[in-house]
Design a protein around this motif. Structure first.
Motif, PDB file in Angstrom:
ATOM      1  N   GLN A 431     -13.328  -8.535  -0.785  1.00 41.32           N
ATOM      2  CA  GLN A 431     -13.067  -9.978  -0.845  1.00 41.32           C
ATOM      3  C   GLN A 431     -12.879 -10.559   0.550  1.00 41.32           C
ATOM      4  OE1 GLN A 431     -13.161 -12.034  -3.479  1.00 41.32           O
ATOM      5  NE2 GLN A 431     -13.774 -10.336  -4.804  1.00 41.32           N
ATOM      6  N   SER A 432     -12.193  -9.817   1.405  1.00 40.17           N
ATOM      7  CA  SER A 432     -11.987 -10.318   2.766  1.00 40.17           C
ATOM      8  C   SER A 432     -13.319 -10.415   3.508  1.00 40.17           C
ATOM      9  CB  SER A 432     -11.007  -9.413   3.523  1.00 40.17           C
ATOM     10  OG  SER A 432     -11.583  -8.155   3.824  1.00 40.17           O
ATOM     11  N   LEU A 433     -14.185  -9.438   3.319  1.00 42.42           N
ATOM     12  CA  LEU A 433     -15.502  -9.478   3.951  1.00 42.42           C
ATOM     13  C   LEU A 433     -16.344 -10.629   3.408  1.00 42.42           C
ATOM     14  CD1 LEU A 433     -16.470  -5.686   4.023  1.00 42.42           C
ATOM     15  CD2 LEU A 433     -15.992  -7.143   5.998  1.00 42.42           C
ATOM     16  N   ALA A 434     -16.324 -10.799   2.094  1.00 44.42           N
ATOM     17  CA  ALA A 434     -17.142 -11.844   1.478  1.00 44.42           C
ATOM     18  C   ALA A 434     -16.708 -13.231   1.935  1.00 44.42           C
ATOM     19  CB  ALA A 434     -17.058 -11.739  -0.049  1.00 44.42           C
ATOM     20  N   MET A 435     -15.407 -13.457   2.028  1.00 42.63           N
ATOM     21  CA  MET A 435     -14.927 -14.769   2.462  1.00 42.63           C
ATOM     22  C   MET A 435     -15.307 -15.037   3.907  1.00 42.63           C
ATOM     23  SD  MET A 435     -11.211 -14.973   0.630  1.00 42.63           S
ATOM     24  CE  MET A 435     -11.074 -14.757  -1.147  1.00 42.63           C
ATOM     25  N   ALA A 436     -15.291 -13.988   4.721  1.00 43.69           N
ATOM     26  CA  ALA A 436     -15.611 -14.160   6.133  1.00 43.69           C
ATOM     27  C   ALA A 436     -17.106 -14.353   6.372  1.00 43.69           C
ATOM     28  CB  ALA A 436     -15.109 -12.958   6.927  1.00 43.69           C
ATOM     29  N   THR A 437     -17.920 -13.473   5.801  1.00 45.81           N
ATOM     30  CA  THR A 437     -19.337 -13.451   6.168  1.00 45.81           C
ATOM     31  C   THR A 437     -20.221 -14.316   5.284  1.00 45.81           C
ATOM     32  OG1 THR A 437     -19.715 -11.477   4.802  1.00 45.81           O
ATOM     33  CG2 THR A 437     -19.096 -11.123   7.101  1.00 45.81           C
ATOM     34  N   GLY A 438     -19.833 -14.482   4.012  1.00 44.76           N
ATOM     35  CA  GLY A 438     -20.661 -15.262   3.102  1.00 44.76           C
ATOM     36  C   GLY A 438     -21.992 -14.587   2.809  1.00 44.76           C
ATOM     37  N   ARG A 439     -22.908 -15.360   2.211  1.00 44.07           N
ATOM     38  CA  ARG A 439     -24.238 -14.829   1.874  1.00 44.07           C
ATOM     39  C   ARG A 439     -25.217 -15.980   1.660  1.00 44.07           C
ATOM     40  NH1 ARG A 439     -24.790 -11.888  -3.751  1.00 44.07           N
ATOM     41  NH2 ARG A 439     -24.892 -14.078  -4.413  1.00 44.07           N
ATOM     42  N   GLY A 440     -26.376 -15.862   2.249  1.00 50.85           N
ATOM     43  CA  GLY A 440     -27.391 -16.884   2.042  1.00 50.85           C
ATOM     44  C   GLY A 440     -28.183 -16.631   0.773  1.00 50.85           C
ATOM     45  N   ASN A 441     -28.786 -17.690   0.227  1.00 48.78           N
ATOM     46  CA  ASN A 441     -29.613 -17.565  -0.981  1.00 48.78           C
ATOM     47  C   ASN A 441     -30.397 -18.853  -1.170  1.00 48.78           C
ATOM     48  OD1 ASN A 441     -30.339 -17.460  -3.979  1.00 48.78           O
ATOM     49  ND2 ASN A 441     -29.279 -15.499  -3.711  1.00 48.78           N
ATOM     50  N   GLU A 442     -31.646 -18.708  -1.637  1.00 44.72           N
ATOM     51  CA  GLU A 442     -32.443 -19.903  -1.895  1.00 44.72           C
ATOM     52  C   GLU A 442     -31.847 -20.759  -2.995  1.00 44.72           C
ATOM     53  OE1 GLU A 442     -36.437 -18.822  -2.669  1.00 44.72           O
ATOM     54  OE2 GLU A 442     -36.822 -18.033  -0.637  1.00 44.72           O
ATOM     55  N   ASN A 443     -31.151 -20.117  -3.926  1.00 44.24           N
ATOM     56  CA  ASN A 443     -30.472 -20.827  -5.005  1.00 44.24           C
ATOM     57  C   ASN A 443     -29.125 -21.313  -4.474  1.00 44.24           C
ATOM     58  OD1 ASN A 443     -28.989 -21.634  -7.216  1.00 44.24           O
ATOM     59  ND2 ASN A 443     -29.690 -19.960  -8.529  1.00 44.24           N
ATOM     60  N   PRO A 444     -28.914 -22.608  -4.331  1.00 41.17           N
ATOM     61  CA  PRO A 444     -27.666 -23.093  -3.727  1.00 41.17           C
ATOM     62  C   PRO A 444     -26.411 -22.687  -4.500  1.00 41.17           C
ATOM     63  CG  PRO A 444     -28.894 -24.895  -4.739  1.00 41.17           C
ATOM     64  CD  PRO A 444     -29.806 -23.702  -4.733  1.00 41.17           C
TER      65      PRO A 444
END
Length: 536
Positions: A431-444
């Motif tokens: 969770q800490s990694l996900a909040m920091a780095t995020g993730r790109g995606n064509e689907n907003p």
């Protein structure tokens, strides 16, 4: 002691400039292996991992300057040594010392506040004697049976801290001992607790510094009535923790009395007799002393002036960076430990009652943001509740994760190659990694912006000493932030107005003469409100 306003400290301008372009956690160099290794601090059995905060070395250097310019460690030392820190210069105030640290400054012969530490030792000695008498049956019920349960009756600081610590340390209970808590004046709270215990083998610990807290006195009378209804003598069951000389300091009405002192604020009182009596009963005397030992270790370590080597000070300065320079209004404290189920509730009072202030220590209006809103629930439950907002909401919420590498009970199972505890910690780290780095995606809808700050406080195992350390880390973080904002973190005037108005409403509700009620109803807002609420 001369106080400086926050906005007059030179480092504020430096930090304001740096905040225009803070570290981008979601960028290509946002969270690297080198960064993870560099941005960490270790002390008192805890590792503090803060690579997920939006800082780099220039920000940390400026935060160090801010801490030095505000004299945060000097103010902390003055507090520990007995300076009058609970005051507003030029105005009527409590004018008290702030010496919750003295309650655990008992492990050496060189103390910061000798008189207060000596009083703490005296109360500890009384507690040790009392607990030994309970253990041997010298103190027992009318049938000579030993007591197995203690109910703590108190509210605010007389409930939240002790309750949170008790729940955190239930695996370390003395066999056959348990505790319950009654705080809310809602009669259903008392009814549920009293209906679930054997009153004949229960001690009632009533906690109020003034001895006049309305909710506590009401619940005490309710409990005494329940004891009499059960054919029991309250004189054999009810004890008190109160101020010396208060109405509750009465040997004719209480089995025993322990003292709390004006220099220990309610929300900082878990390591005083406010927490000591019930925690000592449940954990044993040595278990409570272990809590004190852990807290004292942090009190000493917090004197380190380098923010990179002082975890409470570093937590405080990162919080100020997020609050005052990045503009984040709330903080989520997310403990990946079910045992800390009420720790966030304790911190809500400790932090928000301390730093929810808009007046400086010289009586002027503050021109900067002070304490944030504190909230939280244990993981992983929270992941299936409010983490959606944390990841993709329009409000950015800094997160303070708390976790432990080992479970308390030692009862675990391996599924798909990992234990439940490993899954718990992995979820926290993920969770800490996900909040920091995020993730790109064509689907907003599947896009995560990242760049949401967080830190991790990690220890091996939650036990009495670890709990004492954790408690002191947050108490000290809160004090450091209040010193930096130049506010009085140790009064709670905002609580008083509601109490005064409640007394007015209750006085009207207590009127028996219908003519008096009718006359009053037409004259005051309070009485009109009672009428339209259907309470008169």
């Amino acid at each position: 002691m001369e106080y400086q306003d926050f906005n007059q400290l030179p480092a504020v301008a430096t930090l304001s400039a740096l905040a225009a372009d803070p570290h981008d956690l979601s960028g290509p160099h946002g969270l690297t292996v080198e960064r993870l290794q560099k941005y960490r601090a270790s002390a008192n059995g805890f590792d503090f991992l803060y690579a997920g905060q939006r800082v780099e070395h220039k920000v940390l250097d400026a935060l160090q300057e801010l801490a030095d310019q505000a004299g945060l460690v000097d103010q902390f030392l003055a507090m520990k040594s007995g300076a009058v820190m609970n005051a507003i210069k030029g105005y009527e105030s409590e004018n008290r010392q702030v010496l919750h640290t003295a309650c655990r400054d008992i492990f050496t012969t060189s103390r910061y506040a000798e008189k207060a530490s000596k009083e703490a030792e005296q109360e500890l000695f009384k507690l040790k004697q009392f607990l030994e008498a309970v253990r041997t049956g010298e103190i027992a019920n009318a049938k000579g049976e030993k007591f197995t349960t203690m109910i703590q009756v108190g509210i605010g600081g007389s409930d939240l801290g002790p309750r949170a610590v008790y729940l955190a340390l239930k695996p370390y209970r003395v066999p056959g001992r348990d505790a319950e808590f009654i705080a809310n004046v809602d009669p259903d709270d008392s009814a549920e607790i009293l209906g679930g215990v054997d009153l004949s083998r229960t001690l009632i610990n009533v906690v109020s510094k003034s001895g006049t807290t309305l909710e506590t006195l009401t619940n005490e009378k309710l409990v005494r009535q329940a004891l009499r209804t059960a054919g029991l003598d309250p004189a054999l069951h009810v004890l008190s923790v109160t101020g010396k000389g208060s109405p509750m300091d009465d040997p004719d009405n209480y089995l025993a009395s322990f003292y709390m002192y004006d220099y220990v604020g309610g929300r900082y009182s878990a390591t005083s007799m406010v927490g000591g009596v019930t925690l000592g009963f449940v954990l044993g005397y040595e278990g409570f002393v272990d809590i004190l030992r852990g807290a004292n270790e942090v009190d000493i370590a917090a004197e380190q002036r380098d923010i990179r080597n002082n975890i409470p000070l570093l937590m405080a300065m990162l919080g100020i960076w997020n609050r005052n320079f990045l503009g984040y209004p709330t903080v989520a404290v997310l403990a990946y430990s079910q045992a800390l189920v009420r720790f966030a509730a304790h911190l809500q009072q400790c932090d928000m009652e301390s730093n929810g202030k808009s007046v400086t220590r010289t009586g002027t209006d503050v021109q900067w943001k002070t304490g944030p809103v504190i909230w939280g629930e244990p993981g992983t439950n929270g992941q299936h509740a409010f983490y959606q907002l944390l990841h993709q909401g329009t409000e950015i919420v800094p997160v303070e994760f708390i976790g432990f590498r080992t479970c308390q009970y030692g009862k675990d199972i391996t599924v798909a190659g990992t234990t439940s505890q490993q899954k718990l910690v992995a979820n926290m780290l993920a969770q800490s990694l996900a909040m920091a780095t995020g993730r790109g995606n064509e689907n907003p809808a599947k896009r995560f912006s990242g760049n949401r700050p967080g830190s991790i406080l990690l220890a091996d195992r939650l036990n009495p000493e670890t709990m004492g350390r954790l408690l002191a880390m947050y108490e000290t973080k809160i004090a450091f932030q209040g010193f930096c904002w130049n506010i009085n973190s140790f009064d709670q005037e905002g609580v008083q107005l509601g109490k005064v108005l409640a007394e007015k409403l209750l006085a009207q509700m207590a009127l028996q003469d219908s003519d008096d009620k009718a006359n009053n109803e037409e004259k005051t807002v309070e009485c009109t409100l009672l009428k339209i609420a259907g309470m008169v």
